[in-house]
Design a protein around this motif. Structure first.
Motif, PDB file in Angstrom:
ATOM      1  N   ILE A   1       8.292 -29.544  42.963  1.00 31.17           N
ATOM      2  CA  ILE A   1       7.983 -30.502  42.066  1.00 31.17           C
ATOM      3  C   ILE A   1       8.510 -29.748  40.819  1.00 31.17           C
ATOM      4  O   ILE A   1       7.925 -28.626  40.311  1.00 31.17           O
ATOM      5  N   LEU A   2       9.357 -30.508  39.998  1.00 30.34           N
ATOM      6  CA  LEU A   2       9.932 -29.984  38.999  1.00 30.34           C
ATOM      7  C   LEU A   2       9.425 -30.654  37.514  1.00 30.34           C
ATOM      8  O   LEU A   2       9.661 -31.978  37.348  1.00 30.34           O
ATOM      9  N   ALA A   3       8.953 -29.963  36.520  1.00 32.74           N
ATOM     10  CA  ALA A   3       8.426 -30.594  35.152  1.00 32.74           C
ATOM     11  C   ALA A   3       9.385 -30.425  34.134  1.00 32.74           C
ATOM     12  O   ALA A   3      10.326 -29.643  34.460  1.00 32.74           O
ATOM     13  N   LYS A   4       9.235 -31.469  33.209  1.00 32.83           N
ATOM     14  CA  LYS A   4      10.339 -31.315  32.330  1.00 32.83           C
ATOM     15  C   LYS A   4      10.178 -29.939  31.435  1.00 32.83           C
ATOM     16  O   LYS A   4      11.170 -29.659  30.605  1.00 32.83           O
ATOM     17  N   ASN A   5       9.037 -29.202  31.400  1.00 30.05           N
ATOM     18  CA  ASN A   5       8.901 -28.189  30.653  1.00 30.05           C
ATOM     19  C   ASN A   5       9.626 -27.142  31.293  1.00 30.05           C
ATOM     20  O   ASN A   5       9.303 -25.802  30.924  1.00 30.05           O
ATOM     21  N   GLY A   6      10.220 -27.326  32.635  1.00 31.66           N
ATOM     22  CA  GLY A   6      10.745 -26.207  33.014  1.00 31.66           C
ATOM     23  C   GLY A   6       9.831 -25.323  34.229  1.00 31.66           C
ATOM     24  O   GLY A   6      10.533 -24.542  35.115  1.00 31.66           O
ATOM     25  N   ALA A   7       8.596 -25.958  34.412  1.00 33.98           N
ATOM     26  CA  ALA A   7       7.845 -25.128  35.458  1.00 33.98           C
ATOM     27  C   ALA A   7       8.185 -25.907  36.852  1.00 33.98           C
ATOM     28  O   ALA A   7       8.643 -26.947  36.983  1.00 33.98           O
ATOM     29  N   LYS A   8       7.830 -25.211  37.907  1.00 31.24           N
ATOM     30  CA  LYS A   8       8.237 -25.591  39.032  1.00 31.24           C
ATOM     31  C   LYS A   8       7.106 -25.267  39.925  1.00 31.24           C
ATOM     32  O   LYS A   8       6.153 -24.154  39.901  1.00 31.24           O
ATOM     33  N   TYR A   9       6.646 -26.207  40.916  1.00 27.96           N
ATOM     34  CA  TYR A   9       5.317 -26.086  41.845  1.00 27.96           C
ATOM     35  C   TYR A   9       5.827 -26.364  43.129  1.00 27.96           C
ATOM     36  O   TYR A   9       6.791 -27.159  43.499  1.00 27.96           O
ATOM     37  N   PHE A  10       4.901 -25.969  44.263  1.00 26.84           N
ATOM     38  CA  PHE A  10       5.167 -26.360  45.571  1.00 26.84           C
ATOM     39  C   PHE A  10       3.949 -26.936  45.870  1.00 26.84           C
ATOM     40  O   PHE A  10       2.859 -26.655  45.537  1.00 26.84           O
ATOM     41  N   ALA A  11       4.366 -27.867  47.043  1.00 31.62           N
ATOM     42  CA  ALA A  11       3.238 -28.437  47.579  1.00 31.62           C
ATOM     43  C   ALA A  11       3.730 -28.837  49.067  1.00 31.62           C
ATOM     44  O   ALA A  11       4.891 -29.256  49.212  1.00 31.62           O
TER      45      ALA A  11
END
Length: 414
Positions: free
Chosen positions: A147-157
């Protein structure tokens, strides 16, 4: 995913459906993270029920729900019904009360109390809430999702629950951003349009009668046939007509307008008397005071600001004419308009004024028993993002709780 590893679930959207899905998944033992693009979660909850939060309704029949396939909602509404919803929120601390038309509210009359107990439960379960984290893309991987956020953060699920809402009330954060995320993953979109919203009318005299409020009946007329009707408070505005009864009819009106059909709203000003009794009553008023002019003859019966416009619409040009000089046809036309006053509908108010979104992600591609995508394993949906919407009166929040419950439960146990 290795055996015994804790399932990681990301809920995209921190509205009613997203918060509830997160709580339910947390109860199941999942590691849950909520990504919310606003500065805080639950903003729309605070606005529901005029700030009191209409939790649900005692009359939870499938006929109160709409969409291309409203029966899609049935299983979720059974899995978490109105009684279970009341009991669950009572367990969280929300004492409830039932008001007119079966509407259920917190006894505190505060929507903030509902958000407070949900946030308390999030904290108790160790659910992480990340705000100002608008998701721009969800990528399916072999083991789950990036999951990619507009602020550059990245998450996994391992699992993702899309609960981004629709487009209604953009001032509260609903901008339809979730549609693009779902479409990029292969889902189809039923074109959204505003619902539970005011209607715009074509008449030039609206500024003269704006602010007039009354209890009456309203009907949507298409091709001289009534296609929907409602009773309740009506309010004339400078652009058209509003009030709870109009909100109930707005979806039907908007749907017909989308099909380029001519739509009329019929207003019944006097709905407490059948036609024959109304005729007798009005004629008696005129017989008792034959010298009164026709305009003044309605003072004390109808809002006097409304009378001159109503009489003009009935074809009465001389408002100072004594009632004794009214012709039989003029009397008939005046009485008729009291129970059948028609206005051309030219549209609805904007998304900013709408309480809910009609249309959304096509439910044909979603499993009605689990809320899981049929196209992308591990992707789940909850709430208003789907092509399901309810009547005014707690139905849309019940859909949020029910669909959130099913998505949260099955995302963990899948």
């Amino acid at each position: 995913m290795p055996k015994g590893e804790q399932i990681k679930i990301v809920v995209v959207g921190g509205g009613a459906a997203g918060l509830f899905a997160a709580v339910i998944a947390g109860h199941q033992g999942a590691q849950v993270t909520i990504l919310e693009k606003n500065q805080r979660v639950g903003k729309k909850i605070l606005a529901t029920g005029n700030g009191r939060c209409n939790l649900t309704n005692m009359d939870m029949h499938i006929s109160h729900f709409h969409g291309m396939n409203p029966k899609f909602a049935y299983n979720a509404l059974q899995a978490m019904d109105n009684i279970q919803t009341i009991d669950y929120f009572e367990h969280l601390g929300i004492t409830h009360k039932v008001e007119e038309e079966g509407k259920v509210f917190p006894f505190s009359n505060q929507a903030s109390s509902v958000l407070d107990v949900l946030r308390y439960e999030l904290n108790r379960l160790g659910i992480e809430t990340i705000v100002e984290a608008e998701v721009k893309e969800i990528r399916k991987q072999s083991e789950g999702f990036d999951i990619l956020a507009k602020n550059g953060a990245k998450y996994f699920a391992h699992r993702v629950i899309l609960a981004t809402g629709g487009k209604a009330a953009p001032n509260l954060g609903s901008n339809g951003s979730g549609y693009a995320l779902a479409e990029k993953l292969g889902h189809r979109l039923i074109e959204p349009f505003p619902s539970l919203v005011q209607l715009k009318l074509a008449e030039p005299f609206l500024k003269q009668i704006k602010g007039i409020k009354f209890d009456g009946d309203a009907e949507i007329i298409v091709q001289n046939k009534t296609v929907a009707k409602a009773r309740g408070e009506l309010l004339f505005t400078e652009y058209g007509i509003s009030g709870p009864a109009i909100f109930q009819l707005s979806r039907t009106a908007a749907e017909k307008l989308k099909k380029s059909q001519a739509v009329w709203v019929k207003v019944v000003l006097i709905n407490h008397l059948p036609k024959d009794q109304l005729v007798s009553y009005v004629n008696k008023r005129w017989q008792d005071n034959p010298e009164k002019n026709v305009s003044f003859s309605f003072v004390g019966f109808i809002n006097k600001q409304l009378v001159p416009v109503l009489l003009k619409q009935a074809g009465i040009e001389d408002l100072n004419k004594p009632v004794a000089l009214l012709t039989a046809r003029e009397k008939e036309d005046i009485i008729n308009i009291l129970q059948d006053w028609r206005f051309k509908v030219i549209g609805t108010n904007t998304w900013t004024a709408a309480q809910v979104t009609a249309g959304g992600i096509d439910v044909r591609d979603i499993n009605q028993n689990t809320m899981e995508s049929k196209l992308v394993p591990g992707l789940f949906f909850a709430g208003e993002i789907m092509d399901i919407d309810g009547d005014c009166g707690g139905y849309n929040l019940q859909w949020a709780w029910s669909s959130g419950y099913v998505a949260g439960k099955n995302a963990q146990t899948y």
